[in-house]
Scaffold this active site. Sequence first.
Site, PDB file in Angstrom:
ATOM      1  N   ASN A   8     -34.696  11.532  20.939  1.00  0.00           N
ATOM      2  CA  ASN A   8     -35.853  11.122  20.144  1.00  0.00           C
ATOM      3  C   ASN A   8     -36.282   9.735  20.629  1.00  0.00           C
ATOM      4  O   ASN A   8     -35.634   8.748  20.311  1.00  0.00           O
ATOM      5  CB  ASN A   8     -35.449  11.092  18.658  1.00  0.00           C
ATOM      6  CG  ASN A   8     -36.548  10.558  17.763  1.00  0.00           C
ATOM      7  OD1 ASN A   8     -37.698  10.430  18.192  1.00  0.00           O
ATOM      8  ND2 ASN A   8     -36.201  10.239  16.519  1.00  0.00           N
ATOM      9  N   LYS A  10     -38.861   8.087  19.869  1.00  0.00           N
ATOM     10  CA  LYS A  10     -39.608   7.326  18.854  1.00  0.00           C
ATOM     11  C   LYS A  10     -40.891   6.749  19.490  1.00  0.00           C
ATOM     12  O   LYS A  10     -41.525   7.446  20.280  1.00  0.00           O
ATOM     13  CB  LYS A  10     -38.721   6.258  18.221  1.00  0.00           C
ATOM     14  CG  LYS A  10     -37.400   6.866  17.713  1.00  0.00           C
ATOM     15  CD  LYS A  10     -36.600   5.982  16.831  1.00  0.00           C
ATOM     16  CE  LYS A  10     -35.343   6.703  16.390  1.00  0.00           C
ATOM     17  NZ  LYS A  10     -34.555   5.943  15.434  1.00  0.00           N
ATOM     18  N   HIS A  94     -38.187  12.835   9.548  1.00  0.00           N
ATOM     19  CA  HIS A  94     -37.320  11.748  10.003  1.00  0.00           C
ATOM     20  C   HIS A  94     -37.362  10.613   8.964  1.00  0.00           C
ATOM     21  O   HIS A  94     -38.416  10.349   8.369  1.00  0.00           O
ATOM     22  CB  HIS A  94     -37.781  11.236  11.371  1.00  0.00           C
ATOM     23  CG  HIS A  94     -36.787  10.318  11.997  1.00  0.00           C
ATOM     24  ND1 HIS A  94     -36.677   9.002  11.610  1.00  0.00           N
ATOM     25  CD2 HIS A  94     -35.827  10.528  12.930  1.00  0.00           C
ATOM     26  CE1 HIS A  94     -35.694   8.438  12.299  1.00  0.00           C
ATOM     27  NE2 HIS A  94     -35.157   9.342  13.107  1.00  0.00           N
ATOM     28  N   GLU A  96     -37.564   7.548   9.224  1.00  0.00           N
ATOM     29  CA  GLU A  96     -38.559   6.485   9.459  1.00  0.00           C
ATOM     30  C   GLU A  96     -39.932   6.914   8.937  1.00  0.00           C
ATOM     31  O   GLU A  96     -40.705   6.087   8.465  1.00  0.00           O
ATOM     32  CB  GLU A  96     -38.595   6.125  10.955  1.00  0.00           C
ATOM     33  CG  GLU A  96     -37.359   5.320  11.335  1.00  0.00           C
ATOM     34  CD  GLU A  96     -36.876   5.495  12.758  1.00  0.00           C
ATOM     35  OE1 GLU A  96     -37.597   6.053  13.601  1.00  0.00           O
ATOM     36  OE2 GLU A  96     -35.729   5.074  13.038  1.00  0.00           O
ATOM     37  N   GLU A 172     -28.596  12.835   9.425  1.00  0.00           N
ATOM     38  CA  GLU A 172     -28.785  11.473   9.931  1.00  0.00           C
ATOM     39  C   GLU A 172     -28.639  10.476   8.788  1.00  0.00           C
ATOM     40  O   GLU A 172     -29.634  10.144   8.110  1.00  0.00           O
ATOM     41  CB  GLU A 172     -30.198  11.329  10.522  1.00  0.00           C
ATOM     42  CG  GLU A 172     -30.424  12.166  11.758  1.00  0.00           C
ATOM     43  CD  GLU A 172     -31.407  11.487  12.694  1.00  0.00           C
ATOM     44  OE1 GLU A 172     -31.028  11.236  13.838  1.00  0.00           O
ATOM     45  OE2 GLU A 172     -32.532  11.186  12.275  1.00  0.00           O
ATOM     46  N   GLY A 178     -29.771   3.420  14.335  1.00  0.00           N
ATOM     47  CA  GLY A 178     -30.151   2.183  15.032  1.00  0.00           C
ATOM     48  C   GLY A 178     -29.290   0.980  14.675  1.00  0.00           C
ATOM     49  O   GLY A 178     -29.663  -0.150  14.972  1.00  0.00           O
ATOM     50  N   SER A 218     -26.822   6.352  15.836  1.00  0.00           N
ATOM     51  CA  SER A 218     -26.034   5.526  16.757  1.00  0.00           C
ATOM     52  C   SER A 218     -25.106   6.338  17.665  1.00  0.00           C
ATOM     53  O   SER A 218     -23.985   5.919  17.954  1.00  0.00           O
ATOM     54  CB  SER A 218     -25.235   4.473  15.980  1.00  0.00           C
ATOM     55  OG  SER A 218     -26.100   3.587  15.315  1.00  0.00           O
TER      56      SER A 218
HETATM   57  P1  PGA Z   1     -30.311   6.043  16.876  1.00  0.00           P
HETATM   58  O1  PGA Z   1     -31.485   6.920  16.214  1.00  0.00           O
HETATM   59  O2  PGA Z   1     -29.560   6.937  17.816  1.00  0.00           O
HETATM   60  O3  PGA Z   1     -31.015   4.912  17.562  1.00  0.00           O
HETATM   61  O4  PGA Z   1     -29.440   5.580  15.742  1.00  0.00           O
HETATM   62  C1  PGA Z   1     -31.290   8.244  15.827  1.00  0.00           C
HETATM   63  C2  PGA Z   1     -32.524   8.775  15.164  1.00  0.00           C
HETATM   64  O5  PGA Z   1     -33.171   8.048  14.406  1.00  0.00           O
HETATM   65  O6  PGA Z   1     -32.923   9.939  15.381  1.00  0.00           O
END
Ligand code: PGA
Length: 258
Positions: A8, A10, A94, A96, A172, A178, A218
């Site tokens: 992903n 983003k 997601h 976000e 998640e 992140g 992560s």
């Molecule tokens: P990350 O993001 O691997 O940077 O923690 C995962 C995600 O939000 O899909």
Amino acid sequence: MSKLIIGNWKCNPTSLNETKHLFEVIQRGIVKNKNVEVIICPPFIYLAHLIALVKGGLTFGAQDCFWEQKGAFTGEISPLELKNTGCQYVIIGHSERRKYLQETDEMINKKIKAVLKSRLKPILCVGEETRDTFNSEGKPLNEMSLMVGEQIEKDLANVSAARIRDIVIAYEPIWAIGTGNSCSSDDAMKASLFIRKTLTKLYDRPTAEKAKIVYGGSVNSKNVNEYIKGANMDGVLVGGASLNGSEFVKIYEISSRF
Ligand code: PGA
């Protein structure tokens, strides 16, 4: 079941040149493999460019879509447009988007149904906000099961049992996204069992077994085996580490060993 390794990206990279470069590093490192499916989810604006460059071994997903197939919806991108561009998956819900765009479970449910109608596969993201905390008597509040249970029930409302085989559920935990603060394989396994239990309650056991459940938050080449092997996940959803082509290829290589 083949394992899913989902990148992903983003809102990255910020130019087509950088995007092509990242894609080429990944494409070079990935060979067609029936045990692992690699799904790249770039920003919408690069999808058609990258799909034109693909030589095989990779599939594509979008990071979101609208719930109508076409019409007067300025700025939106429909599942039908994604299907016709060559996408096979769409990330829906997601955290976000839930946080910054105020996406509700009702909106997510409409999107899931629209994605399935266009014969695309939704990657539904669910997860709790904070690590489990304890009440004044020291009993765990178990935020994971409360939040994840409610999200799954609402997001899959009126989705028929026959379509569950086409759905990927990405566990998640928001606190792990992140942050470098990844979830333990034990907790990821508990969440995955809980998700299957919830699906069993909503549908039945054979249907629940058909959904794919992946972990995200992560993930990197050092911890991926904890999820694929340790927690018996059907794959991983990788954010930050998917922007480093050689690191993402490493994640893929490690996952293909299991
Ligand atoms: P990350 O993001 O691997 O940077 O923690 C995962 C995600 O939000 O899909």
